[in-house]
Design a protein around this motif. Structure first.
Motif: not given
Length: 212
Positions: A130-140
């Protein structure tokens, strides 16, 4: 780099450790691809034609080819294995446990309780994902067409409802679908009592079991 393969299903092998190997015949050549258990249920029967999106990886000098039913599945797999400590096996376990929109939603909203339902995924691992992917997946998810659902209990009671249903033996997939049904079909308010969410979810899950 191989982006996808289109060919004929020549066979499916199930190995220990929940490993599934799809043999795909393409222009007279057979390719072995590791796929998820969920994908095996979507494949046509032997001899049927299918398009499989691929990810090529070399580990300990041994090449591996992974197969996915859509580019979005492959993209999320690649995001998952980019997280420190997450290998292909754990990534596939997550894809097997939750459907793609549910998995993306769980990561973006930090829903650790659903993520740890995947075999081999502990609380610290789920928190790291969650920590490493949250911001990336919000955009993706915007470009991929996946949006975090707003149905279900309010955030303050969601975890308690999920933990109770999971403790009763229901799977993460069943819990997610039950809460969606209670919200969309029954119209239970998001801030309804925890007990009411649990009661309605169990009623739906029980009726589904009877109808099967």
């Amino acid at each position: 780099m191989i982006s996808y393969l289109k060919g004929i299903v020549a066979g499916i092998q199930n190995h220990s450790g929940n490993r599934h190997i799809l043999t795909l015949e393409v222009n007279g050549m057979g390719y072995d691809l590791q796929i998820s258990g969920r994908m095996t249920q979507q494949l046509p029967s032997s001899g049927g034609e299918i398009q499989v999106f691929t990810h090529y990886q070399i580990r300990d000098e041994v090449p591996f080819l992974y197969g996915f039913s859509s580019p979005a599945d492959r993209d999320l797999f690649r995001y998952l294995i980019s997280v420190s400590g997450i290998g292909a096996a754990l990534a596939i376990a997550l894809l097997d446990t939750l459907e793609l929109p549910e998995l993306v939603q769980s990561i973006v909203t930090g829903n650790v309780q659903l993520l740890i339902q995947a075999p081999g995924v502990g609380k610290k691992t789920a928190e790291r994902i969650c920590l490493e992917l949250k911001s990336k997946l919000i955009e993706w998810r915007k470009s991929a067409g996946f949006f975090v659902a707003t149905d279900g209990p309010a955030p303050g009671i969601l975890e308690e409802v999920q933990m109770t249903l999971l403790a009763l033996g229901y799977t993460a997939h069943e819990v997610s679908h039950a809460l969606h049904y209670v919200s969309e079909e029954i119209g239970l308010p998001k801030d309804a009592f925890v007990e009411e969410w649990i009661k309605q979810a169990i009623a739906h899950l029980s009726s589904s079991e009877v109808s099967q």
